[in-house]
Scaffold this active site. Sequence first.
Site, PDB file in Angstrom:
ATOM      1  N   GLU A 171      53.478  41.135 -23.531  1.00 19.04           N
ATOM      2  CA  GLU A 171      54.518  40.980 -22.514  1.00 19.04           C
ATOM      3  C   GLU A 171      55.433  39.825 -22.880  1.00 19.04           C
ATOM      4  OE1 GLU A 171      53.112  42.718 -18.524  1.00 19.04           O
ATOM      5  OE2 GLU A 171      52.272  40.712 -18.648  1.00 19.04           O
ATOM      6  N   GLY A 206      54.920  45.775 -13.578  1.00 16.04           N
ATOM      7  CA  GLY A 206      55.025  44.917 -12.396  1.00 16.04           C
ATOM      8  C   GLY A 206      55.883  45.568 -11.330  1.00 16.04           C
ATOM      9  N   GLY A 207      57.165  45.213 -11.315  1.00 13.90           N
ATOM     10  CA  GLY A 207      58.091  45.667 -10.277  1.00 13.90           C
ATOM     11  C   GLY A 207      58.054  47.167 -10.022  1.00 13.90           C
ATOM     12  N   GLY A 253      60.101  40.866 -15.176  1.00 16.43           N
ATOM     13  CA  GLY A 253      60.796  40.745 -13.895  1.00 16.43           C
ATOM     14  C   GLY A 253      62.273  40.423 -14.027  1.00 16.43           C
ATOM     15  N   ASN A 293      50.474  46.188 -12.031  1.00 17.89           N
ATOM     16  CA  ASN A 293      50.128  44.829 -11.634  1.00 17.89           C
ATOM     17  C   ASN A 293      50.948  44.505 -10.389  1.00 17.89           C
ATOM     18  OD1 ASN A 293      49.750  42.091 -11.375  1.00 17.89           O
ATOM     19  ND2 ASN A 293      50.769  41.530 -13.288  1.00 17.89           N
ATOM     20  N   TRP A 294      50.291  44.564  -9.239  1.00 18.45           N
ATOM     21  CA  TRP A 294      51.029  44.409  -7.975  1.00 18.45           C
ATOM     22  C   TRP A 294      51.359  42.951  -7.671  1.00 18.45           C
ATOM     23  CZ3 TRP A 294      48.054  48.283  -4.212  1.00 18.45           C
ATOM     24  CH2 TRP A 294      48.114  49.572  -4.772  1.00 18.45           C
ATOM     25  N   LYS A 295      50.803  42.056  -8.458  1.00 20.78           N
ATOM     26  CA  LYS A 295      51.054  40.612  -8.268  1.00 20.78           C
ATOM     27  C   LYS A 295      50.790  40.206  -6.805  1.00 20.78           C
ATOM     28  CE  LYS A 295      54.061  40.723 -12.235  1.00 20.78           C
ATOM     29  NZ  LYS A 295      55.166  40.132 -12.983  1.00 20.78           N
ATOM     30  N   GLU A 317      52.191  34.472 -15.953  1.00 18.60           N
ATOM     31  CA  GLU A 317      52.383  33.703 -14.718  1.00 18.60           C
ATOM     32  C   GLU A 317      51.189  32.787 -14.462  1.00 18.60           C
ATOM     33  OE1 GLU A 317      53.326  37.123 -12.311  1.00 18.60           O
ATOM     34  OE2 GLU A 317      55.198  37.320 -13.416  1.00 18.60           O
ATOM     35  N   SER A 321      59.544  44.664 -17.563  1.00 21.96           N
ATOM     36  CA  SER A 321      60.614  45.552 -17.085  1.00 21.96           C
ATOM     37  C   SER A 321      60.484  46.982 -17.593  1.00 21.96           C
ATOM     38  CB  SER A 321      61.987  44.976 -17.425  1.00 21.96           C
ATOM     39  OG  SER A 321      62.154  43.711 -16.798  1.00 21.96           O
ATOM     40  N   HIS A 354      47.590  36.366 -17.804  1.00 21.99           N
ATOM     41  CA  HIS A 354      48.979  36.779 -17.550  1.00 21.99           C
ATOM     42  C   HIS A 354      49.896  35.563 -17.686  1.00 21.99           C
ATOM     43  CE1 HIS A 354      52.574  38.099 -15.459  1.00 21.99           C
ATOM     44  NE2 HIS A 354      52.175  39.341 -15.729  1.00 21.99           N
TER      45      HIS A 354
END
Length: 251
Positions: free
Chosen positions: A167, A234-235, A173, A9-11, A97, A213, A95
């Site tokens: 999640e 993500g990251g 993150g 997930n490159w956000k 966010e 993470s 998600h």
Amino acid sequence: MRKKIVAGNWKMNKTGEEAIALAEGIKLDLADCVDMEVVVCPPFTAIKPVSDVLAETQVKVGSQNMSSDDDGAYTGEISHTMLKELFVTYVILGHSERREYHKETDCLVNKKVKKALEKNLRPIVCVGEKLEDRESGNTEKVVEEQVRGSLAGITADQFEDVVIAYEPVWAIGTGKTATTEQAQDVHAFIRGIVADMVGQEAADGVRIQYGGSMKPENAAELLSQPDIDGGLIGGAALEALSFVEIVKAGL
Ligand code: PGA
């Protein structure tokens, strides 16, 4: 046997050019990966170039959101038609966010999930408790509400195309990963809810990813748990090397 699925997930990261470079890097190692499903979810503006890079590879392209409506007067939204034109096969929905910053509710997520399934897109449906929920002992209550609400009315057959991503919001993150045991417990709990909703067979088939993470150092242990069927990254998905290492850890 559930086939594992790892999705990046490159956000809101990567320009078109940067996205092409990342996709090229992933392609180098994973173009022929068939033992696990690999998906990358770039921002909307980079979907087209990334789809072009990954055409004729085994790596699939997903989006990070989708409108619950068909084409029409919905300023700023993206429809299933537009995504399918770009060879998108998965859509991340609900998600945390989106839930937090854009006030998406289980009811809206449910509409999106139904629309996606109706249009042959596979939803990755995110659920997860906040820190205060976990600390007050409400993890199961919150997760159950999200699973039942976001997936209400989905049939046992439709569940074959659904991926659930657990999640824990406090692990996204933050560098804090749920312990393997914490994650496995909630995954088993979610599978139990799906069994109650649509039967054991569908529950045994549904894939549940862990997200929060996940990185090369902890991926192998998380991905070896009986009810953890992949990861939503993500990251660590923003660099080809770490993303590829996570995939390899699960093979
Ligand atoms: P993270 O994000 O890997 O950076 O924690 C995961 C996600 O939000 O999907």
